[in-house]
Design a protein around this motif. Structure first.
Motif, PDB file in Angstrom:
ATOM      1  N   GLN A 229       0.865  -1.171   0.000  1.00 54.78           N
ATOM      2  CA  GLN A 229       0.000   0.000   0.000  1.00 54.78           C
ATOM      3  C   GLN A 229       0.906   1.226   0.000  1.00 54.78           C
ATOM      4  O   GLN A 229       1.947   1.226   0.654  1.00 54.78           O
ATOM      5  CB  GLN A 229      -0.894  -0.033   1.249  1.00 54.78           C
ATOM      6  N   PHE A 230       0.521   2.254  -0.723  1.00 52.99           N
ATOM      7  CA  PHE A 230       1.329   3.467  -0.740  1.00 52.99           C
ATOM      8  C   PHE A 230       1.412   4.024   0.685  1.00 52.99           C
ATOM      9  O   PHE A 230       0.410   4.113   1.370  1.00 52.99           O
ATOM     10  CB  PHE A 230       0.746   4.504  -1.701  1.00 52.99           C
ATOM     11  N   ALA A 240      -1.804   6.602   7.054  1.00 45.22           N
ATOM     12  CA  ALA A 240      -2.173   6.739   5.639  1.00 45.22           C
ATOM     13  C   ALA A 240      -2.343   5.396   4.941  1.00 45.22           C
ATOM     14  O   ALA A 240      -3.160   5.267   4.045  1.00 45.22           O
ATOM     15  CB  ALA A 240      -1.121   7.572   4.914  1.00 45.22           C
ATOM     16  N   VAL A 242      -3.560   2.430   5.520  1.00 39.69           N
ATOM     17  CA  VAL A 242      -4.458   1.410   6.069  1.00 39.69           C
ATOM     18  C   VAL A 242      -5.121   0.561   4.977  1.00 39.69           C
ATOM     19  O   VAL A 242      -5.296   1.002   3.851  1.00 39.69           O
ATOM     20  CB  VAL A 242      -5.564   2.035   6.953  1.00 39.69           C
ATOM     21  N   ILE A 243      -5.482  -0.660   5.370  1.00 33.65           N
ATOM     22  CA  ILE A 243      -6.363  -1.481   4.536  1.00 33.65           C
ATOM     23  C   ILE A 243      -7.514  -1.948   5.427  1.00 33.65           C
ATOM     24  O   ILE A 243      -7.389  -1.983   6.653  1.00 33.65           O
ATOM     25  CB  ILE A 243      -5.661  -2.718   3.917  1.00 33.65           C
ATOM     26  N   TYR A 249      -9.949  -0.802  10.032  1.00 34.10           N
ATOM     27  CA  TYR A 249      -8.748  -0.427   9.296  1.00 34.10           C
ATOM     28  C   TYR A 249      -7.501  -0.796  10.095  1.00 34.10           C
ATOM     29  O   TYR A 249      -7.441  -0.593  11.302  1.00 34.10           O
ATOM     30  CB  TYR A 249      -8.735   1.078   9.024  1.00 34.10           C
TER      31      TYR A 249
ATOM     32  N   ASN B  54     -10.873   7.843   7.182  1.00 37.36           N
ATOM     33  CA  ASN B  54     -11.502   7.765   5.862  1.00 37.36           C
ATOM     34  C   ASN B  54     -11.158   6.491   5.100  1.00 37.36           C
ATOM     35  O   ASN B  54     -10.197   5.792   5.421  1.00 37.36           O
ATOM     36  CB  ASN B  54     -11.105   8.992   5.041  1.00 37.36           C
ATOM     37  N   ILE B  55     -11.931   6.267   4.033  1.00 37.99           N
ATOM     38  CA  ILE B  55     -11.723   5.119   3.143  1.00 37.99           C
ATOM     39  C   ILE B  55     -10.363   5.251   2.450  1.00 37.99           C
ATOM     40  O   ILE B  55     -10.053   6.310   1.914  1.00 37.99           O
ATOM     41  CB  ILE B  55     -12.814   5.105   2.046  1.00 37.99           C
ATOM     42  N   PRO B  56      -9.525   4.192   2.455  1.00 35.23           N
ATOM     43  CA  PRO B  56      -8.270   4.274   1.701  1.00 35.23           C
ATOM     44  C   PRO B  56      -8.532   4.165   0.189  1.00 35.23           C
ATOM     45  O   PRO B  56      -9.617   3.729  -0.173  1.00 35.23           O
ATOM     46  CB  PRO B  56      -7.490   3.055   2.214  1.00 35.23           C
ATOM     47  N   PRO B  57      -7.574   4.522  -0.641  1.00 35.81           N
ATOM     48  CA  PRO B  57      -6.272   5.117  -0.333  1.00 35.81           C
ATOM     49  C   PRO B  57      -6.403   6.513   0.292  1.00 35.81           C
ATOM     50  O   PRO B  57      -7.286   7.276  -0.075  1.00 35.81           O
ATOM     51  CB  PRO B  57      -5.583   5.212  -1.687  1.00 35.81           C
TER      52      PRO B  57
END
Lengths: 265, 301
Positions: A229-230, A240, A242-243, A249, B54-57
């Motif tokens: 993930q970036f 930043a 998260v998945i 998350y 918030n929803i990723p990305p």
């Protein structure tokens, strides 16, 4: 953050083209060699990007740390342009790596450049099985999937570690034509279900989804997946990368990059 | 040379502040970071209830900046007090706690709960998070900002810093209203509204569609706003937005900031404060300056 994390300024020993747009770089670090676990990543600072880039440890030999990568964006392009003796600012080792299951068959599944962390895992699996009394009955397999033959790398290295290798390419230019998940399906069917088996995988999210469908029917089968993930900080502070997991998350940099398949699917 | 600065009642050993959202609560980085170079850490914004975010990305990088849309992911104030706060007193820096609310009532709850905690050195009111899907940010309204600060001022004697959005027609007007309402300092700027689109998929890159822009790209715009506000107010301004090295920090201090905040650079270089502080010190030495405010006084603008 784990106690083992440090910031280093290392001198590159080598940056070489392995194939087409796949590169291998190495540098010396006895600290990383001592503490790193397979699946850990290093956060590399590049002059031409704002943020660092996380790259997994490919293999470790005699205090030499190797990173295998494919040129995909600004960061990897800049990394490929590095030369021997260039300096590199590194933070690591970071993240939660693969947990090694002893006394089980190991099936490693690498999709494209996702093979990168699996060689270090293979090294550790072999190290561990040396002390395992059941080793004669156990099997280590690597399933390599790629778009075409140019993306198939590391066969020799896995072979040297005693792994059985099976290859699938989407265009059929090497091995079986199709997806690496087809190989996994076949391999699992071939096994006696009494025998414990563990799957370790790294690759694109589409591949993980296919794996989740295949392994569903084997309820004793455990699978670990290494996600990409970036990232922002890579240290667990910016939230930043998260998945979504079943428990909400989670940070890929700190809770992962390796997650149990059951946490996600 | 005296590097200390005062922000309201808060005395900082030096003017380098790590901005909210880029340093966690501080404690997470203790093995990697030398806190002796950091005047204060502003915590990740705390809200009344826990937030998943918030929803990723949630992050996208451009050639010269970063767009983020984290959405104030945090454990909530009760869990913060119980689990995070005890560790903070051990770090050799000051802790400014950033507060985010969805109503005046929530902000009041947060201040009431945290005011009695002595590890909380000051509050920063986040009136400017661009990632909450709201039509208007509190700090885009002079009246909302002013009323909120007035209300909270009555609840605490601790230093109140108010963080503003740069996304307004006249930031000086908003800053003056906040000053009149009883704020001890202004912190600016928060990120700029932004968008990035993937032309292959024709979708926004970020899960939450829009995000807040930070990093080197925003520095000249942020510096302009800090300069305008710092020269119109009596209370100190914590200035930042895109600071990457000591030269950037010096520009903000010359423009009139009492202290500087480091944001995006912390993600790349958790020890950025150390390099920036030593650069500022060397510059002051060379220019025979004895205190931080000498920088401001020397500006020929």
């Amino acid at each position: 953050m784990q106690a083992k994390v440090k910031q280093f300024n290392v001198k590159l020993r080598e940056v070489k083209k392995v194939k087409d747009d796949i590169f291998l770089l190495s540098f010396q670090s006895s600290h990383i060699a001592r503490v790193a676990q397979p699946g850990n990543f290093l956060h590399l600072k590049l002059q031409s990007t704002i943020l660092r880039r996380p790259l997994s440890i490919h293999k470790i030999e005699n205090n030499l740390i190797y990173i295998l990568f494919k040129v995909r964006g600004r960061g990897t392009k800049a990394l490929a342009q590095k030369r021997k003796n260039d300096r590199l600012d590194i933070i690591g080792p970071l993240g939660n790596g693969f947990k090694i299951k002893k006394g089980e068959n190991s099936i490693l599944v690498g999709g494209g450049i996702g093979v990168a962390p699996l060689l270090f895992l293979a090294q550790k699996l072999v190290e561990c099985s040396t002390f395992n009394v059941q080793r004669s009955t156990l099997e280590n397999i690597i399933l390599l999937g790629a778009k075409d033959r140019k993306e198939v790398v590391c066969e020799k290295e896995f072979k040297n570690l005693g792994f059985r290798i099976k290859v699938a390419t989407e265009d059929g230019s090497k091995g079986q034509k199709g997806f690496v998940t087809d190989l996994l399906k076949k391999q699992l069917m071939a096994y006696d279900l009494e025998l414990r088996t563990h799957v370790y995988a790294c690759g694109p999210k589409g591949m993980f989804y296919q794996i989740s469908k295949i392994v569903k029917q084997y309820k004793d089968l455990d699978t670990q997946l290494s996600f990409e993930q970036f990232m922002g900080c890579g240290l667990g502070v910016c939230c930043a990368c998260v998945i979504l997991t079943k428990a909400g998350y989670k940070k890929v940099c700190q809770d992962g990059p390796v997650f149990s398949l059951k946490e996600i699917y | 040379m005296n590097l200390a600065v005062n922000i309201g009642k808060l005395k900082l050993k030096n003017p380098i502040i790590c901005a909210s959202g880029t340093f966690g609560f501080g404690d997470e980085l203790k093995r990697l970071v030398d806190f002796s170079s950091i005047g204060a850490v502003v915590s990740k914004t705390i809200t009344a209830e826990p937030r998943e975010g918030n929803i990723p990305p949630r992050i996208y990088e451009t050639d010269c900046g970063v767009i983020n849309s984290i959405g104030l992911a945090n454990p909530g104030v009760d869990s913060f007090i119980k689990e995070k706060l005890p560790a903070l007193g051990r770090l050799k820096t000051n802790h400014i706690i950033s507060l985010g609310g969805f109503s005046e009532k929530e902000y009041k709850q947060l201040v009431e709960k945290l005011d009695k905690q002595d590890k909380v050195d000051a509050f920063e009111l986040n009136l400017s998070c661009p990632n909450l899907g709201k039509e208007k940010l509190i700090s885009q309204s002079q009246k909302l900002s002013s009323d909120l600060v007035k209300g909270l001022r009555k609840l605490t004697k601790k230093t109140l810093i108010v963080k503003l959005t740069p996304e307004v027609t006249d930031i000086v007007k908003i800053a003056k209203a906040v000053e009149r309402a009883g704020a001890d300092a202004i912190s600016m700027v928060n990120t700029y509204f932004s968008l990035a689109i993937d032309i292959e998929t024709k979708k926004p890159y970020l899960g939450n569609v829009t995000g807040g822009y930070s990093g080197p790209a925003i520095k000249p715009m942020s510096l302009y706003r800090v300069w305008k506000v710092a020269n119109s107010l009596r209370i100190p301004v914590v200035g930042g937005g895109g600071i990457t090295d000591y030269k950037d920090a010096l520009e903000f201090l010359l423009a009139g900031a009492a202290a500087v905040s480091l944001g995006t650079i912390n993600l790349t270089d958790p020890n950025a404060a150390k390099d920036i502080l030593s650069g500022v010190k060397a510059y002051m030495d060379k220019n025979k300056m004895k205190k931080i405010s000498d920088l401001r006084r020397s500006f020929n603008g």
